[in-house]
Design an enzyme around this catalytic site. Structure first.
Site, PDB file in Angstrom:
ATOM      1  CB  SER A 244      -5.520  -9.082  -5.062  1.00  0.00           C
ATOM      2  OG  SER A 244      -5.234  -7.715  -4.807  1.00  0.00           O
TER       3      SER A 244
ATOM      4  CB  SER B  22     -11.735   7.662 -13.861  1.00  0.00           C
ATOM      5  OG  SER B  22     -11.484   8.976 -13.467  1.00  0.00           O
TER       6      SER B  22
ATOM      7  CB  SER C  55      -3.395   9.867 -10.177  1.00  0.00           C
ATOM      8  OG  SER C  55      -4.479   9.406  -9.378  1.00  0.00           O
ATOM      9  CE  LYS C  56      -8.147   6.670  -9.666  1.00  0.00           C
ATOM     10  NZ  LYS C  56      -8.075   5.349 -10.287  1.00  0.00           N
TER      11      LYS C  56
ATOM     12  CE  LYS D 292       4.408  -9.329  -1.579  1.00  0.00           C
ATOM     13  NZ  LYS D 292       4.398  -8.538  -0.381  1.00  0.00           N
TER      14      LYS D 292
ATOM     15  N   GLY E  48     -11.344  -5.613  -3.473  1.00  0.00           N
ATOM     16  CA  GLY E  48     -12.286  -4.541  -3.793  1.00  0.00           C
ATOM     17  C   GLY E  48     -12.984  -4.634  -5.145  1.00  0.00           C
TER      18      GLY E  48
ATOM     19  CE1 TYR F 152      -7.456   7.313  -6.026  1.00  0.00           C
ATOM     20  CE2 TYR F 152      -9.164   8.988  -5.872  1.00  0.00           C
ATOM     21  CZ  TYR F 152      -8.784   7.689  -6.146  1.00  0.00           C
ATOM     22  OH  TYR F 152      -9.722   6.770  -6.549  1.00  0.00           O
ATOM     23  CB  SER F 153      -7.844  14.890  -7.270  1.00  0.00           C
ATOM     24  OG  SER F 153      -9.068  14.650  -6.621  1.00  0.00           O
TER      25      SER F 153
HETATM   26  N1  NAP Z   1     -13.155   2.459  -3.311  1.00  0.00           N
HETATM   27  C1  NAP Z   1     -13.515   3.654  -3.766  1.00  0.00           C
HETATM   28  O1  NAP Z   1     -14.231   4.423  -3.073  1.00  0.00           O
HETATM   29  C2  NAP Z   1     -13.106   4.080  -5.156  1.00  0.00           C
HETATM   30  C3  NAP Z   1     -13.748   5.191  -5.718  1.00  0.00           C
HETATM   31  C4  NAP Z   1     -13.380   5.616  -6.983  1.00  0.00           C
HETATM   32  C5  NAP Z   1     -12.401   4.953  -7.686  1.00  0.00           C
HETATM   33  N2  NAP Z   1     -11.787   3.883  -7.127  1.00  0.00           N
HETATM   34  C6  NAP Z   1     -10.727   3.230  -7.902  1.00  0.00           C
HETATM   35  O2  NAP Z   1     -10.989   1.859  -8.030  1.00  0.00           O
HETATM   36  C7  NAP Z   1      -9.763   1.138  -8.183  1.00  0.00           C
HETATM   37  C8  NAP Z   1      -9.749  -0.040  -7.230  1.00  0.00           C
HETATM   38  O3  NAP Z   1      -9.811   0.438  -5.911  1.00  0.00           O
HETATM   39  P1  NAP Z   1     -10.437  -0.387  -4.698  1.00  0.00           P
HETATM   40  O4  NAP Z   1     -11.301   0.561  -3.965  1.00  0.00           O
HETATM   41  O5  NAP Z   1     -10.983  -1.673  -5.152  1.00  0.00           O
HETATM   42  O6  NAP Z   1      -9.114  -0.569  -3.802  1.00  0.00           O
HETATM   43  P2  NAP Z   1      -8.417  -1.857  -3.142  1.00  0.00           P
HETATM   44  O7  NAP Z   1      -9.439  -2.751  -2.564  1.00  0.00           O
HETATM   45  O8  NAP Z   1      -7.358  -1.297  -2.257  1.00  0.00           O
HETATM   46  O9  NAP Z   1      -7.772  -2.607  -4.404  1.00  0.00           O
HETATM   47  C9  NAP Z   1      -6.687  -2.043  -5.092  1.00  0.00           C
HETATM   48  C10 NAP Z   1      -6.159  -3.049  -6.094  1.00  0.00           C
HETATM   49  O10 NAP Z   1      -5.114  -2.411  -6.826  1.00  0.00           O
HETATM   50  C11 NAP Z   1      -3.977  -3.275  -6.821  1.00  0.00           C
HETATM   51  N3  NAP Z   1      -2.734  -2.493  -6.863  1.00  0.00           N
HETATM   52  C12 NAP Z   1      -2.342  -1.472  -6.093  1.00  0.00           C
HETATM   53  N4  NAP Z   1      -1.121  -1.042  -6.450  1.00  0.00           N
HETATM   54  C13 NAP Z   1      -0.731  -1.817  -7.495  1.00  0.00           C
HETATM   55  C14 NAP Z   1       0.434  -1.894  -8.322  1.00  0.00           C
HETATM   56  N5  NAP Z   1       1.491  -1.073  -8.187  1.00  0.00           N
HETATM   57  N6  NAP Z   1       0.468  -2.818  -9.326  1.00  0.00           N
HETATM   58  C15 NAP Z   1      -0.556  -3.655  -9.481  1.00  0.00           C
HETATM   59  N7  NAP Z   1      -1.679  -3.667  -8.738  1.00  0.00           N
HETATM   60  C16 NAP Z   1      -1.749  -2.751  -7.752  1.00  0.00           C
HETATM   61  C17 NAP Z   1      -4.096  -4.108  -5.570  1.00  0.00           C
HETATM   62  O11 NAP Z   1      -3.469  -5.355  -5.815  1.00  0.00           O
HETATM   63  P3  NAP Z   1      -2.200  -5.931  -5.003  1.00  0.00           P
HETATM   64  O12 NAP Z   1      -2.019  -5.101  -3.764  1.00  0.00           O
HETATM   65  O13 NAP Z   1      -2.619  -7.349  -4.723  1.00  0.00           O
HETATM   66  O14 NAP Z   1      -1.083  -5.832  -5.966  1.00  0.00           O
HETATM   67  C18 NAP Z   1      -5.595  -4.288  -5.439  1.00  0.00           C
HETATM   68  O15 NAP Z   1      -6.018  -5.433  -6.143  1.00  0.00           O
HETATM   69  C19 NAP Z   1      -8.641   2.155  -7.937  1.00  0.00           C
HETATM   70  O16 NAP Z   1      -8.131   2.597  -9.182  1.00  0.00           O
HETATM   71  C20 NAP Z   1      -9.353   3.296  -7.227  1.00  0.00           C
HETATM   72  O17 NAP Z   1      -8.727   4.534  -7.433  1.00  0.00           O
HETATM   73  C21 NAP Z   1     -12.115   3.425  -5.872  1.00  0.00           C
END
Ligand code: NAP
Length: 271
Positions: free
Chosen positions: A15, A131, A148-149, A39, A17, A145-146
């Site tokens: 939904s 990750s 978990s990853k 949602k 990012g 967070y770390s």
């Molecule tokens: N952004 C960064 O700098 C970064 C760096 C390294 C890794 N990551 C990893 O990349 C992934 C995506 O992160 P993002 O940066 O794109 O964040 P984001 O924009 O906040 O997106 C997070 C997504 O995870 C979903 N989500 C959260 N809790 C959930 C749950 N209990 N069940 C199902 N879906 C859930 C949300 O969907 P809904 O809220 O619609 O359910 C949303 O689509 C994560 O695993 C994050 O740790 C991000």
């Protein structure tokens, strides 16, 4: 049913990012994509959004069952759903820590449990676990967070070996900072109020972390890397993606003396 040559791909957390960018790019390149959200809204034409809360077994099973009913199989899963918890470890409650692991780690495990029997029966499949460089380097005030990853890294390495003989591949993708709503969606531990001993150090480090995220790589860069993995015959154990400086810094952990690496990191985060 999917068209010939295209793969059936399930992207969790689509939904927003990174997940949304992956779903958009993969569907634009002809793959049959299912995205998930807690949602779901109809989403753009090209792929379907399903309801899935990765912290609930039935919710995960129901979404996977829908894909299997409609497509007969699932070729690729991108385990992307996640969020970031921030705060001093001492002030993180067990409930807050469990919630973080329940989404970022057990969520991935639930999805793997749901898809693996079908991938095994078909003799093929690819699982891409989203990750983080925070799964290679323990980041201050992002300890859970770390954790978990790091756990996800261990799971990925182990699972790869267990399922290789069934034709299933598993890999980990470690983005550095990426510009997404993860910054605004970050959950702060409740106990770290104005009275906290850690408050100043926490706010300083978090300020740097959030500044880096806002200047982070684009979601399209990560999505292109995921597309490349989906199109590959053979995937490696792990890949990093993002700004070169962050990827290089994380890679020096393997050969710099541990104390020196730690000092560099602490000075970077103002500790
Ligand atoms: N952004 C960064 O700098 C970064 C760096 C390294 C890794 N990551 C990893 O990349 C992934 C995506 O992160 P993002 O940066 O794109 O964040 P984001 O924009 O906040 O997106 C997070 C997504 O995870 C979903 N989500 C959260 N809790 C959930 C749950 N209990 N069940 C199902 N879906 C859930 C949300 O969907 P809904 O809220 O619609 O359910 C949303 O689509 C994560 O695993 C994050 O740790 C991000």
């Amino acid at each position: 049913m999917s068209t010939k040559g295209s793969k059936v791909v399930l992207v969790t957390g689509a939904s927003s990012g990174i997940g949304r960018a992956c779903a958009e790019l993969l569907s634009a390149r002809g793959h049959t994509v299912y995205g998930t959200s807690r949602k779901p809204s109809p989403g753009p034409a090209g792929y379907r959004m399903l309801e899935m809360d990765v912290t609930r077994d039935e919710s995960v099973q129901k979404a996977v069952a829908t894909v299997l009913e409609e497509q007969g199989h699932v070729d690729v899963v991108v385990n992307n759903a996640g969020y970031a918890l921030a705060g001093p470890i001492e002030e993180t409650s067990i409930e807050e820590a469990q919630r973080q692991l329940d989404t970022n780690f057990f969520g991935v495990l639930r999805v793997c449990h749901a898809v693996l029997p079908f991938m095994r029966a078909r003799g093929s499949g690819l699982i891409v676990n989203m990750s983080s460089l925070g799964g290679v380097v323990g980041l201050p005030f992002q300890g859970l967070y770390s954790a978990s990853k790091f756990a996800l890294e261990g799971l990925t390495e182990s699972l790869r070996q267990e399922v290789a003989s069934f034709g299933i591949q598993v890999t980990s993708l470690q983005p550095g900072d990426v510009r997404t709503p993860i910054t605004e969606n970050r959950v702060r531990v409740q106990r770290c109020g104005p009275e906290s001993t850690y408050r100043r150090a926490f706010e300083t480090a978090l300020g740097i972390i959030e500044k880096e995220e806002r200047a982070g790589a684009s979601v399209e860069l990560v999505a292109r890397q995921v597309l490349a993995l989906v199109d590959r015959k053979q995937v490696g154990v792990r890949y990093s993606v993002g700004h070169l400086s962050q990827r290089l810094l994380a890679s020096t952990k393997a050969f710099l003396p541990a104390r020196l690496f730690e000092r560099i990191l602490m000075s970077y985060y103002g500790l």
